[in-house]
Motif scaffolding. Structure first.
Motif, mmCIF file in Angstrom:
data_model
loop_
_atom_site.group_PDB
_atom_site.id
_atom_site.type_symbol
_atom_site.label_atom_id
_atom_site.label_comp_id
_atom_site.label_asym_id
_atom_site.label_seq_id
_atom_site.Cartn_x
_atom_site.Cartn_y
_atom_site.Cartn_z
ATOM 1 N N ARG A 79 0.923 -1.144 0.154
ATOM 2 C CA ARG A 79 0.517 0.035 0.411
ATOM 3 C C ARG A 79 0.727 0.872 -0.065
ATOM 4 N NH1 ARG A 79 -2.104 0.622 5.190
ATOM 5 N NH2 ARG A 79 0.186 1.467 5.369
ATOM 6 N N ARG A 104 -7.609 -6.633 0.362
ATOM 7 C CA ARG A 104 -7.926 -5.734 -0.407
ATOM 8 C C ARG A 104 -8.336 -4.054 -0.053
ATOM 9 N NH1 ARG A 104 -9.966 -10.160 -2.839
ATOM 10 N NH2 ARG A 104 -12.257 -9.740 -2.736
ATOM 11 N N ASP A 105 -8.643 -3.879 1.004
ATOM 12 C CA ASP A 105 -9.094 -3.075 1.776
ATOM 13 C C ASP A 105 -7.996 -2.793 2.508
ATOM 14 O OD1 ASP A 105 -11.917 -3.210 1.352
ATOM 15 O OD2 ASP A 105 -12.364 -4.189 3.919
ATOM 16 N N ARG A 108 -6.704 -1.393 -0.626
ATOM 17 C CA ARG A 108 -7.364 0.203 -1.136
ATOM 18 C C ARG A 108 -7.126 1.380 -0.434
ATOM 19 N NH1 ARG A 108 -11.391 -3.512 -2.944
ATOM 20 N NH2 ARG A 108 -11.394 -3.613 -0.642
ATOM 21 N N ARG A 113 -7.105 6.118 -7.477
ATOM 22 C CA ARG A 113 -7.627 4.422 -7.657
ATOM 23 C C ARG A 113 -7.035 3.313 -7.800
ATOM 24 N NH1 ARG A 113 -11.895 4.544 -12.657
ATOM 25 N NH2 ARG A 113 -13.281 2.911 -11.501
ATOM 26 N N ARG A 115 -7.357 -0.342 -7.986
ATOM 27 C CA ARG A 115 -8.521 -1.456 -8.952
ATOM 28 C C ARG A 115 -7.720 -2.645 -9.198
ATOM 29 N NH1 ARG A 115 -10.735 0.510 -14.321
ATOM 30 N NH2 ARG A 115 -12.292 0.334 -13.770
ATOM 31 N N GLU A 157 -16.538 -4.170 -5.205
ATOM 32 C CA GLU A 157 -15.054 -3.714 -5.881
ATOM 33 C C GLU A 157 -14.800 -3.222 -7.150
ATOM 34 O OE1 GLU A 157 -12.503 -6.481 -2.647
ATOM 35 O OE2 GLU A 157 -14.179 -7.402 -3.143
ATOM 36 N N ASP A 158 -13.833 -2.324 -6.867
ATOM 37 C CA ASP A 158 -13.415 -2.053 -8.475
ATOM 38 C C ASP A 158 -12.160 -2.575 -9.208
ATOM 39 O OD1 ASP A 158 -13.262 -0.107 -10.518
ATOM 40 O OD2 ASP A 158 -12.469 1.335 -9.172
#
Length: 182
Positions: A79, A104-105, A108, A113, A115, A157-158
């Motif tokens: 991240r 994934r959070d 994110r 952004r 994806r 989810e993107d």
């Protein structure tokens, strides 16, 4: 007062940057697809395995699945890499198993952004691929634990899910088309 001043821009604002995380279980082709995607888009690429601390690699090499506690600093490092790229105005493509939504959070939470591209395939194909590769620390014996842990992308989810049955270049074409990249 004239407000139409043009200034040269050599990088995007961090919130305007889009990153792609190529996710999936071992053997799904994350490295191959992510490298091709990054090359096609002309963006920075990173392999998540490079972010693992030595203790994680030792556990996986020994056939021991990672715990959430093992993964937490690894995910935070990925991240943070994505955030640093966004802060520099650069989009990035990174591989990461990102098996659970909670993982994934964390990703994110990066600037820009984020994806996801979930590379999905039948367990038999994934096991065959894992059995045929050399020089990787992840043994095929860990595939069942990864499949048991996997939480597919949610509708909110993107991202997109793509079959690994296609050739890598075709997978990249599908990703670029579905996510409207490039």
């Amino acid at each position: 007062m004239d407000t139409d001043v043009t200034t040269p821009v050599d990088r995007a604002a961090p919130d305007a940057v889009t990153h792609v995380v190529v996710m999936g279980v071992a053997g799904s082709g994350k490295t191959t697809v992510a490298a091709l995607l990054a090359e096609r888009l002309g963006v920075t690429y990173a392999e998540a395995d490079q972010f693992h601390p030595p203790a994680n690699i030792a556990k996986m090499t020994a056939g021991t699945p990672l715990t959430d506690d093992d993964r937490a600093p690894w995910l935070a490092t990925i991240r943070d890499w994505l955030s640093a790229e966004a802060d520099a105005g650069r989009p990035g493509v990174v591989t990461c198993s990102a098996l659970r939504r909670a993982y994934r959070d964390v990703l994110r939470g990066a600037h820009g952004r984020v994806r996801f591209v979930h590379l999905d395939g039948p367990p038999e194909l994934l096991a065959e691929r894992m059995g045929g590769r050399t020089g990787h620390f992840m043994p095929a014996t860990l595939l069942p634990s990864q499949l048991a842990t996997l939480e597919p992308l949610g509708a909110d989810e993107d991202g997109t899910t793509v079959s690994v049955a296609a050739e890598p270049a075709d997978i990249v074409d599908t990703v670029v088309d579905r996510l409207h990249l490039g």
